[in-house]
Design an enzyme around this catalytic site. Structure first.
Site, PDB file in Angstrom:
ATOM      1  CG  HIS A   1      60.887  42.483 -11.213  1.00  0.00           C
ATOM      2  ND1 HIS A   1      61.851  42.914 -10.326  1.00  0.00           N
ATOM      3  CD2 HIS A   1      61.198  43.063 -12.424  1.00  0.00           C
ATOM      4  CE1 HIS A   1      62.710  43.708 -10.957  1.00  0.00           C
ATOM      5  NE2 HIS A   1      62.332  43.805 -12.228  1.00  0.00           N
TER       6      HIS A   1
ATOM      7  CD  GLU B   1      65.059  42.835 -22.041  1.00  0.00           C
ATOM      8  OE1 GLU B   1      66.120  42.194 -22.107  1.00  0.00           O
ATOM      9  OE2 GLU B   1      64.872  43.743 -21.208  1.00  0.00           O
ATOM     10  CG  ASP B   2      61.094  40.237 -20.392  1.00  0.00           C
ATOM     11  OD1 ASP B   2      62.084  40.064 -21.133  1.00  0.00           O
ATOM     12  OD2 ASP B   2      61.179  40.519 -19.182  1.00  0.00           O
TER      13      ASP B   2
ATOM     14  CG  ASP C   1      65.076  46.588 -12.969  1.00  0.00           C
ATOM     15  OD1 ASP C   1      64.386  45.633 -12.584  1.00  0.00           O
ATOM     16  OD2 ASP C   1      65.849  46.513 -13.945  1.00  0.00           O
TER      17      ASP C   1
ATOM     18  CG  HIS D   1      61.065  47.734 -15.712  1.00  0.00           C
ATOM     19  ND1 HIS D   1      60.257  47.546 -14.614  1.00  0.00           N
ATOM     20  CD2 HIS D   1      62.011  46.768 -15.650  1.00  0.00           C
ATOM     21  CE1 HIS D   1      60.701  46.513 -13.912  1.00  0.00           C
ATOM     22  NE2 HIS D   1      61.761  46.026 -14.520  1.00  0.00           N
TER      23      HIS D   1
END
Length: 735
Positions: A54, A82-83, A145, A78
């Site tokens: 991705h 967060e992940d 994105d 990006h």
């Protein structure tokens, strides 16, 4: 197999990075790729692919747009905060502040939580625009994105597919279009179309492919003819290519105009791309010599560019066999802008942005951000965005020939404020092509607009907020009233909230606890209760927007969803249902009293349809007032003498007096035209008072006899249509 696919994707991107960037910049991007690969190790997408695919595809999309090296690095990173558990400090240490800040901005966009889809959409877009104020690249990366997420949407469940597609169609595709990024916006729209209307998508796709196959020989002949004639003009270098209108655009046109595919003229288009502007017009002349142009289908977006600075010549002509087609003619620079919009000029490679061209393309955004403080409610914010960013435009001219772009439906007041706030504040009239027009009349493309101003004008009218279309105009009108009438707005806002709270069965003090108010102050950037009152008083927030949040907090605090307590005795409450008991007098019921003398106050002249309250006078019975009558909110009002009253719909018809205030251009027969209009409606005029104002306007007050507010609204609407009339409202109440 997965490792092979992963290696293939990453190897290809590494080669692009090394080719596209100098060694020191390529090193940073390759480091970002290595960190992303490490951070996402073991993670999978819903498709089963390694997650790293991705961000690699996002980086590829950004490279297709020729974005700078920091943007490519951010595209790769990006999702790592967060992940993957990395922090902004980790990124600052490794890649510097610019990259880390961009990643953090994108991470915050992904964490927003909202109570409704509309609020989520509005707040997402608000956050994106605020991020744009710091760095335009945030939105460009977010669009890349979203593009890849839409390209792999088939792996989501059907409900999520529709939710994500609708959000993309509502927010991301229109924003890409507004930024001039037409390749991105059209691809996003087609992907949304595929998931929102799959049957229509497949049907139109098949029909278009069939039409394209049938007409390929014809298109080849047109390309050859265009090529030969462009060569004959001595233009070099140039390009000629053909394009098929994207599916969603065709679908939207078919639905809007109720047409079949055969009836869409610009399904097929040919682009001629040349070095200079003079070459564009030379090719246009040649095209109109070869083929017959269709009247009304020529658009010169070079002389009059769109608000997003899109430039091109468009003409539709009739070709061989009677087949219509469009020819677009533009320079190479215009073509780059048409494809990639603002991204085409984002030159961070040298640490600077492209100068004047970028400034012009961001003027709309800067003006919008200046108005941001007035767009406080999420739904209001989204409505304004749809009006100012996503709708078609009209092009009008100043008397000096300057072009002004405004949204469809914009009025002379919008035009005035787009020139300067002082022009808008002193506006008393307008002319279109030399003829006086009403201030609420929508403007048409091509009109020459002249604003009539007066130094003695007392400022804008609150009525203007009902018809202006641009956030710029609304913001400046509200700012004027905030500045001029702050104390008055505080009093008015408090009274409005008190009355609305009582109608809902609450008292205002019980809703104004500090813990209820603080979230609202934070949400709307307020510091005190007076700020809240003033905002309500000037129309920045509605009583419903405020009270629904306060009541929700009150119910949570009380731990109950039970209906609220009844209003306190003696409260000043407009009544909607007839009070129990009491006989009707002059069409009004008085709660708990029989045969009471009732009279209507002359200060506000209530009529059926108005919310009303009663006040027991000394020796003259009950005086009936409108609920918003200022006299009923005066300090000397005795609460014990307030009484509930309501209209008796079953009573025999009664007529009522109403005073109507009219502001008009002073012209011959204006009174006669007003009288004729009233006569046509069968409305008796009981009195007229007219005089000339210092600014050359006629001020007319009519006292007429009506039956209810519905008839009053009809009268106001009819009078507004009279030539020269600028304002009409009921005295004491703007309408």
């Amino acid at each position: 197999m997965e490792e092979h696919v992963q290696l293939k994707e990453i190897t290809a991107l590494q080669a692009r990075i090394k080719t596209q960037f100098p060694e020191n910049q390529a090193a940073l991007v390759l480091d970002a790729l290595a960190l992303a690969e490490q951070a996402h190790a073991g993670q999978k997408r819903m498709s089963g692919e390694p997650y790293i695919i991705h961000p690699v595809h996002v980086a590829d999309i950004l490279m297709d747009m020729h974005m700078d090296y920091e943007s490519i690095a951010v595209g790769l990173l990006h999702d790592v905060i967060e992940d993957c558990g990395l922090t902004q400090e980790d990124l600052i240490a490794r890649f510097g502040t610019n990259v880390a800040t961009l990643v953090e901005s994108l991470t915050k966009l992904g964490k927003l939580k909202f109570v409704s889809r509309e609020e989520r959409n509005a707040e997402t877009l608000r956050k994106m625009l605020l991020a744009m104020a710091q760095d335009m690249r945030v939105v460009i990366i977010k669009l890349a994105d979203r593009m890849h997420n839409m390209m792999t949407l088939e792996y989501q469940d059907p409900i999520r597919q529709k939710q994500i597609a609708q959000e993309t169609l509502d927010i991301y595709a229109p924003l890409a279009h507004r930024l001039g990024m037409f390749r991105i916006s059209s691809e996003l729209e087609d992907l949304c179309f595929k998931f929102l209307h799959p049957a229509d998508y497949e049907s139109l796709k098949d029909a278009l492919e069939k039409m394209l196959a049938e007409r390929e020989p014809w298109m080849a002949a047109v390309r050859t003819e265009l090529y030969n004639h462009t060569v004959s003009l001595g233009i070099s270098p140039f390009e000629i290519n053909s394009r098929t209108k994207h599916l969603y655009s065709i679908y939207r046109k078919m639905k809007k105009n109720n047409r079949t595919l055969d009836q869409i003229y610009d399904v097929f288009a040919f682009r001629v791309i040349v070095p200079e502007i003079k070459d564009c017009y030379a090719v246009l002349g040649e095209v109109h010599t070869i083929w017959k142009p269709i009247p009304g289908r020529f658009k010169d977006y070079i002389s009059v560019s769109k608000a997003n600075q899109y430039q091109s010549l468009h003409t539709t002509v009739i070709g061989r066999y009677g087949i219509p087609f469009e020819v677009q003619i533009r320079t190479f620079e215009m073509h780059q802008m048409a494809e990639y919009g603002i991204a085409a000029h984002w030159m961070y490679k040298e640490g600077v942005t492209s100068p004047n061209s970028v400034d012009k393309r961001l003027n709309w955004f800067r003006r919008f951000m200046e108005d941001q403080s007035d767009l406080q409610d999420a739904q209001d914010f989204l409505d304004v965005l749809k009006t100012n960013l996503f709708l078609d435009e009209v092009f009008v001219f100043t008397p000096k020939g300057d072009v002004i772009n405004l949204p469809v439906g914009a009025t002379p007041v919008d035009f005035a404020y787009s020139i300067h706030s002082a022009i808008g504040n002193r506006c008393v009239g307008a002319k279109a092509n030399g003829r006086i027009i009403p201030l609420d009349q929508p403007l048409k493309s091509g009109e020459i607009i002249e604003i009539i101003t007066s130094n003695t004008s007392r400022g804008p009218s609150r009525d203007w907020l009902h018809f202006v279309r641009t956030s710029e105009a609304k913001s400046k009108i509200r700012a004027w009233f905030k500045r001029e009438d702050k104390e008055e707005n505080i009093i008015k806002g408090r009274d409005m909230l008190e009355g609305a709270a009582r109608r809902l069965g609450y008292t205002l003090p019980e809703l104004l606890k500090e813990e209820y108010l603080q979230p609202m102050f934070k949400r709307y950037s307020m510091s005190s209760i007076n700020d809240l009152y003033a905002t309500v008083g000037c129309g920045g927030l509605t009583t419903n927007q405020v009270l629904m949040r306060l009541i929700e907090a009150y119910k949570r605090d009380m731990g109950t969803e039970a209906p609220p307590l009844a209003p306190a005795a003696g409260s000043l409450t407009p009544v909607h249902a007839p009070p129990q008991g009491g006989h009707s007098s002059q069409g009004v019921r008085v709660k708990g009293e029989e045969n009471m003398l009732v009279r209507f106050s002359n200060c506000c002249n209530p009529v059926p349809g108005d919310d009303i309250i009663g006040y027991i006078t000394r020796g003259r019975g009950v005086s009936v007032h409108r609920a918003d009558c200022p006299n009923m909110h005066a300090p000397n009002i005795e609460p014990d003498r307030l009484v509930e009253v309501s209209w008796d719909n079953a009573a025999a018809p009664v007529s009522f007096k109403a005073e109507i205030h009219i502001v008009s251009q002073d012209r011959a027969r204006i009174l006669a035209d007003i009288s004729i209009a009233m006569s046509d409606m069968g409305v008796p005029i009981l009195g007229v008072n007219a005089h000339m104002a210092q600014n050359g306007l006629a001020i007319i007050n009519l006292v007429c006899e009506i039956s209810d507010t519905q008839q009053l609204a009809q009268i106001v609407n009819r009078l507004k249509r009279i030539s020269g009339v600028q304002q009409v409202h009921r005295t004491g109440k703007q309408s």
